[in-house]
Design an enzyme around this catalytic site. Structure first.
Site, PDB file in Angstrom:
ATOM      1  N   ASP A  16       0.837  -1.203   0.000  1.00  0.00           N
ATOM      2  CA  ASP A  16       0.000   0.000   0.000  1.00  0.00           C
ATOM      3  C   ASP A  16       0.876   1.259   0.000  1.00  0.00           C
ATOM      4  O   ASP A  16       1.988   1.239   0.527  1.00  0.00           O
ATOM      5  CB  ASP A  16      -0.898  -0.040   1.246  1.00  0.00           C
ATOM      6  CG  ASP A  16      -2.084   0.901   1.110  1.00  0.00           C
ATOM      7  OD1 ASP A  16      -2.324   1.428  -0.009  1.00  0.00           O
ATOM      8  OD2 ASP A  16      -2.771   1.127   2.117  1.00  0.00           O
ATOM      9  N   ASN A  64     -10.170  -2.552  -6.217  1.00  0.00           N
ATOM     10  CA  ASN A  64      -9.261  -1.666  -6.959  1.00  0.00           C
ATOM     11  C   ASN A  64      -9.625  -1.578  -8.441  1.00  0.00           C
ATOM     12  O   ASN A  64      -9.311  -0.593  -9.110  1.00  0.00           O
ATOM     13  CB  ASN A  64      -7.800  -2.142  -6.870  1.00  0.00           C
ATOM     14  CG  ASN A  64      -7.186  -2.011  -5.492  1.00  0.00           C
ATOM     15  OD1 ASN A  64      -6.270  -2.748  -5.148  1.00  0.00           O
ATOM     16  ND2 ASN A  64      -7.670  -1.077  -4.694  1.00  0.00           N
TER      17      ASN A  64
HETATM   18  C1  FPP Z   1      -2.023   0.185  -3.359  1.00  0.00           C
HETATM   19  O1  FPP Z   1      -1.497   1.488  -3.276  1.00  0.00           O
HETATM   20  C2  FPP Z   1      -1.394  -0.463  -4.490  1.00  0.00           C
HETATM   21  C3  FPP Z   1      -2.070  -0.907  -5.582  1.00  0.00           C
HETATM   22  C4  FPP Z   1      -3.523  -0.821  -5.740  1.00  0.00           C
HETATM   23  C5  FPP Z   1      -1.340  -1.493  -6.728  1.00  0.00           C
HETATM   24  C6  FPP Z   1      -0.128  -2.303  -6.321  1.00  0.00           C
HETATM   25  C7  FPP Z   1       0.622  -2.631  -7.528  1.00  0.00           C
HETATM   26  C8  FPP Z   1       1.942  -2.847  -7.553  1.00  0.00           C
HETATM   27  C9  FPP Z   1       2.840  -2.817  -6.365  1.00  0.00           C
HETATM   28  C10 FPP Z   1       2.603  -3.153  -8.840  1.00  0.00           C
HETATM   29  C11 FPP Z   1       2.553  -4.602  -9.169  1.00  0.00           C
HETATM   30  C12 FPP Z   1       1.464  -4.826 -10.106  1.00  0.00           C
HETATM   31  C13 FPP Z   1       1.174  -5.998 -10.712  1.00  0.00           C
HETATM   32  C14 FPP Z   1      -0.006  -6.037 -11.583  1.00  0.00           C
HETATM   33  C15 FPP Z   1       1.959  -7.229 -10.519  1.00  0.00           C
HETATM   34  P1  FPP Z   1      -2.485   2.706  -3.472  1.00  0.00           P
HETATM   35  O2  FPP Z   1      -2.519   3.122  -4.867  1.00  0.00           O
HETATM   36  O3  FPP Z   1      -3.818   2.360  -2.872  1.00  0.00           O
HETATM   37  O4  FPP Z   1      -1.754   3.773  -2.630  1.00  0.00           O
HETATM   38  P2  FPP Z   1      -2.442   4.956  -1.833  1.00  0.00           P
HETATM   39  O5  FPP Z   1      -3.106   4.326  -0.632  1.00  0.00           O
HETATM   40  O6  FPP Z   1      -1.273   5.796  -1.455  1.00  0.00           O
HETATM   41  O7  FPP Z   1      -3.398   5.650  -2.751  1.00  0.00           O
END
Ligand code: FPP
Length: 230
Positions: A16, A64
């Site tokens: 996250d 998501n």
């Molecule tokens: C959560 O952070 C993260 C995600 C929804 C995507 C995670 C993806 C990766 C680490 C890349 C790997 C991807 C694949 C398909 C293998 P957030 O965007 O919710 O962060 P925030 O809480 O700061 O908004």
């Protein structure tokens, strides 16, 4: 080899904070996911070096998928863009890959890329090291789908039957969640029954090898009682 007395066999990563990492650097959220992908490969590789046998990464929940299309498309495109570095890293570590979740919800070209990745690393399947990537995944859906598939078979369900029918049939030992939130967010609820939970305030792109070592050190100091008195 690991420096720690007790290394988790199975490590979960709730990655996250990519979006907030990007915004804090004046970048679009999508850049945070790209950094997250690069970091996922390097942190998981380090975990295998430290003696972890299975790493399960939460790359996208079913919820998501309802984000803005451009963000969802970007995250999914990483599967194709990082196909070679992913294969190279895990081939070197002799790790096989499995993708779990409602993959039928993903575009055909993404599904094809996931399948090819699995096939390319299949030769390592019997060596005991696996990276699971959860995409379009939600634990409640997985549990309900598993129950329904067992009902269809007309079998009385034992815990063992049930667990071996799950898409991830292994107990988690340690789950690390980055990004400052202290919740599981529908991440393998059944498999987490006895997992140690470690929460880090770092955004995922800033959670590197040193931070993983700190988490493993914390885990090594935990006494795991599984409900018994020791
Ligand atoms: C959560 O952070 C993260 C995600 C929804 C995507 C995670 C993806 C990766 C680490 C890349 C790997 C991807 C694949 C398909 C293998 P957030 O965007 O919710 O962060 P925030 O809480 O700061 O908004």
């Amino acid at each position: 080899m690991s420096d720690f007395a007790f290394v988790p066999k199975h490590l979960g990563l709730i990655m996250d904070g990519n979006g907030r990492w990007a915004l804090s650097h004046g970048l679009p959220r999508t850049d945070g996911h790209t950094r997250g992908m690069v970091n996922m490969i390097s942190v998981a590789s380090h975990a295998f070096d430290m003696g972890v046998k299975t790493v399960t990464c939460y790359s996208m929940s079913t919820e998501n998928l309802n984000r803005e299309k451009s963000e969802v498309d970007h995250i999914l495109s990483l599967v194709i863009k990082y196909f070679d570095p992913f294969l190279e890293a895990f081939r070197q570590k002799r790790v096989c890959a499995k993708f779990v979740g409602q993959l039928e919800l993903l575009p055909e070209e993404i599904r094809a890329s996931l399948k090819r990745t699995e096939e390319q690393l299949k030769e390592f399947e019997d060596l005991g090291r696996t990276i699971y990537i959860a995409i379009a995944y939600g634990s409640r859906t997985e549990i309900v789908n598993t129950v329904n598939s067992l009902i269809e078979k007309g079998k009385a369900v034992t815990e063992q039957d049930f667990q071996s029918s799950l898409s991830l049939p292994h107990n988690l030992d340690l789950v690390i969640r980055t990004g400052g939130e202290s919740r599981l967010s529908n991440f393998f609820l059944y498999q987490c029954a006895y997992a140690e939970l470690y929460f880090s305030d770092k955004f995922f792109p800033d959670f590197g090898e040193r931070e993983l070592d700190e988490a493993l050190e914390w885990y090594a100091g935990r006494s795991r009682r599984y409900g018994l008195v020791k």
